[in-house]
Motif scaffolding. Structure first.
Motif, short mmCIF file in Angstrom:
data_model
loop_
_atom_site.label_atom_id
_atom_site.label_comp_id
_atom_site.label_asym_id
_atom_site.label_seq_id
_atom_site.Cartn_x
_atom_site.Cartn_y
_atom_site.Cartn_z
N CYS A 47 -19.43 23.75 39.89
CA CYS A 47 -18.96 24.97 39.21
C CYS A 47 -18.40 25.93 40.26
O CYS A 47 -19.06 26.93 40.61
N PRO A 48 -17.23 25.67 40.79
CA PRO A 48 -16.73 26.44 41.95
C PRO A 48 -16.46 27.90 41.67
O PRO A 48 -16.47 28.72 42.59
N TYR A 64 -16.70 20.51 37.11
CA TYR A 64 -15.46 19.94 37.64
C TYR A 64 -15.77 18.84 38.65
O TYR A 64 -16.87 18.80 39.23
N ASP A 65 -14.78 18.01 38.88
CA ASP A 65 -14.87 17.01 39.93
C ASP A 65 -14.85 17.73 41.28
O ASP A 65 -13.89 18.46 41.58
N PRO A 66 -15.90 17.55 42.11
CA PRO A 66 -15.97 18.32 43.36
C PRO A 66 -14.95 17.90 44.41
O PRO A 66 -14.74 18.63 45.38
N VAL A 75 -11.84 18.33 34.72
CA VAL A 75 -13.04 18.76 33.99
C VAL A 75 -13.91 17.54 33.65
O VAL A 75 -13.41 16.55 33.11
N LEU A 76 -15.18 17.64 33.99
CA LEU A 76 -16.14 16.58 33.63
C LEU A 76 -16.84 16.88 32.31
O LEU A 76 -17.06 15.99 31.50
N GLY A 113 -21.78 10.48 39.18
CA GLY A 113 -20.90 10.08 40.28
C GLY A 113 -20.39 11.27 41.06
O GLY A 113 -20.26 11.22 42.29
N ALA A 114 -20.12 12.38 40.36
CA ALA A 114 -19.63 13.59 41.03
C ALA A 114 -20.72 14.18 41.92
O ALA A 114 -20.44 14.66 43.04
N ILE A 115 -21.97 14.16 41.46
CA ILE A 115 -23.08 14.68 42.28
C ILE A 115 -23.23 13.85 43.54
O ILE A 115 -23.45 14.39 44.64
#
Length: 554
Positions: A47-48, A64-66, A75-76, A113-115
């Motif tokens: 969440c940038p 979001y994808d980091p 957007v995830l 996967g993003a984490i």
């Protein structure tokens, strides 16, 4: 919504960064500050542009994808629910970040996967090991071992009684009680240590014999509490693992029909042919919130007796094995339901009570083993309508009491599986008296599973919740309580000269020795306190500060 939980603990890398933190902070504040610094990068990567939610307040965030800049294509999850729980007031005592995602495995997989892509050398994110959150809660003093055991029971509870037992065990009442007993043993040991260290140069109001007698009285009082908790532990196992019920009777008495009526389905084969049940048919069922394991077994009969007078009965090897298993299963059960039946009469009598001598013999074995006996008189539809509640039924019950003296009047039921299977008749609200029989079983369960120790004190007062909580004692806890009892017996044997024959390990107060090995007696108290510490997993009786505190007090 899918729920994803991210949590950071101390980790192996804590020692590498802790020297950079301010030295005046407490260790717990250092850990909490470090964990907070690990959660923030993960949140900011997902969440940038959104601030961290306030503590314990849910907020909607777009994830979001980091690895890419925020845009509509990265957007995830456009509406994830995010909660932040700062330690130590969390389930594990550590900082927790919860992500509640919209359903569907694709979204969950993409966020996981993003984490993983947010990993850095100084903060590695990984999947939790089985039971790791519970282990962290224990290590951070958020849960003790009895509460963790109750948590497992909560997750596996299927019936109302199992749920109540698990909820009672989830509180810290049992743990507080164990700790209180441990402190009592520590105090008693401290008194003995004071007698060892200061008896020669300090003045005591009591003589050494009176001193040891006083400690022995405290130990006996504690043993009374332990004994009742051990007894209630076995009753709690009935609720936790299920009450085992054995249907015992002669062939064709209606055991399989009764089983089918209880469980509400055709679980066992029913036939007019004798001996259709050879092996044991076990069925689990919820009866009024009580989990029961019903066992339908082979009919028990004598080899050379035929009640109809039509010849000699020959029992084959397979049926003999079935009878042996039936008797063994009955001896393993908690409740034995003796199913006897009314059959067509002989010599002008319209009916007769069919009870094989082998059934009586098996019932006597169950009584000697301490089993609870319930009698069901099946096929009562053969009684004339006028006799269903009259003299004939009274005579049947009297005969049953003669054959089975261990069965009280309140546990003898007249039933008819045939009427129960045919449905409600206009003149009957309870066809076949099946509901009356089931209510009688439930009352029996309540009686055998009621906690011991509720007779009250000398004023007739008692704390119901105190003994109900003791039903939550698990097998592991009970084993440690039994070991504690043994160490206390050793203490009493060490401090007494003779034993009372009726109660091994106990002695009259007048028999206290003048030359007692106080050092060994104190060790027995230490061993007993150690077993109590093993139950909760916290504290040891050998803590120098605990013992010396009592010593200096004396």
């Amino acid at each position: 919504m899918e729920r994803l939980l991210i949590q950071h603990g101390q980790g192996d890398h804590l020692a590498d960064t802790s020297p950079h933190l301010q030295a005046f902070d407490s260790p717990w504040r250092l850990i909490q500050r470090y964990m907070h610094s690990l959660l923030l990068p993960i949140y900011r990567a997902l969440c940038p542009s959104a601030p961290l939610p306030r503590a314990r307040v849910a907020a909607v965030r777009t994830l979001y994808d980091p690895t890419q800049g925020p845009s509509a294509n990265t957007v995830l999850d456009a509406g994830a629910l995010v909660l932040y729980f700062p330690g130590p007031k969390t389930v594990t005592g550590e900082d927790v970040l919860e992500l509640h995602l919209h359903g569907g495995p694709a979204i969950v997989k993409s966020v996981l996967g993003a984490i993983a892509r947010t990993n850095r050398p100084e903060s590695l994110v990984r999947y939790a090991e089985p039971g790791e959150f519970t282990r962290r809660a224990f290590m951070n003093n958020r849960l003790d071992l009895p509460q963790i055991e109750a948590l497992g029971d909560t997750l596996t509870a299927d019936t109302e009684q199992q749920r109540r037992l698990a909820v009672r065990g989830a509180s810290d009442s049992l743990s507080k009680r164990y700790e209180l007993w441990r402190q009592q043993l520590l105090y008693a040991r401290g008194e003995l240590e004071a007698l060892i260290d200061f008896s020669e140069d300090q003045y005591f109001d009591e003589s050494p014999e009176e001193f040891v007698r006083s400690v022995a009285g405290q130990v006996r009082a504690l043993q009374t509490q332990l004994r009742l908790h051990i007894e209630n532990a076995s009753k709690g196992e009935l609720l936790r693992n299920g009450i085992k019920i054995a249907l015992l009777g002669a062939p064709n008495a209606g055991k399989s029909s009764l089983l089918n009526r209880i469980v509400g389905k055709e679980a066992a084969i029913v036939s007019t042919e004798e001996g259709t049940t050879r092996d044991i048919v076990d069925v689990g069922v919820d009866l009024g919130g009580w989990y029961c394991k019903l066992g339908d077994m082979a009919g028990i009969r004598s080899e050379n007796s035929d009640p109809t007078g039509q010849g000699t009965v020959v029992i084959g090897a397979v049926e003999k094995e079935g009878i042996r298993r039936a008797r063994a299963r009955a001896l393993e059960s908690d409740v034995v339901v003796l199913v006897v039946s009314l059959e067509e009469g002989t010599n002008g009598s319209p009916y007769r009570l069919s009870v094989d001598p082998e059934v009586i013999d098996a019932a006597n074995d169950c009584v000697q083993a301490g089993k609870c006996i319930v009698v069901a008189i099946n096929k009562c539809d053969r009684l004339p309508a006028a006799d269903r509640s009259g003299q004939s039924l009274h005579e049947l019950r009297t005969k049953i009491r003669t054959l089975f003296p261990a069965a009280p009047e309140k546990r003898i039921f007249d039933i008819s599986c045939r009427e129960a299977s045919e449905g409600t008749l206009p003149e009957q609200s309870d066809p076949g008296n099946m509901q009356g029989f089931l209510q009688g079983l439930i009352s029996t369960f309540e009686e055998i599973a009621s906690p011991a120790g509720m007779d009250g004190d000398e004023n007739g007062q008692y704390d119901i919740s105190y003994w109900e909580d003791s039903l939550g004692v698990t097998h592991r806890q009970s084993s440690n309580l039994q070991r504690c009892m043994q160490h206390l017996d050793d203490f009493l044997n060490q401090t007494t000269q003779t034993q009372t024959p009726q109660t091994p390990g106990y002695a009259h107060d007048q028999n206290i020795e003048t030359e007692v090995d106080v050092v060994m007696a104190a060790e027995h108290l230490r061993f007993a306190a150690d077993t109590l510490a093993k139950i909760t997993g916290k504290g040891e009786s050998g803590d120098v500060e605990d013992v010396l505190g009592v010593v200096f007090e004396k």
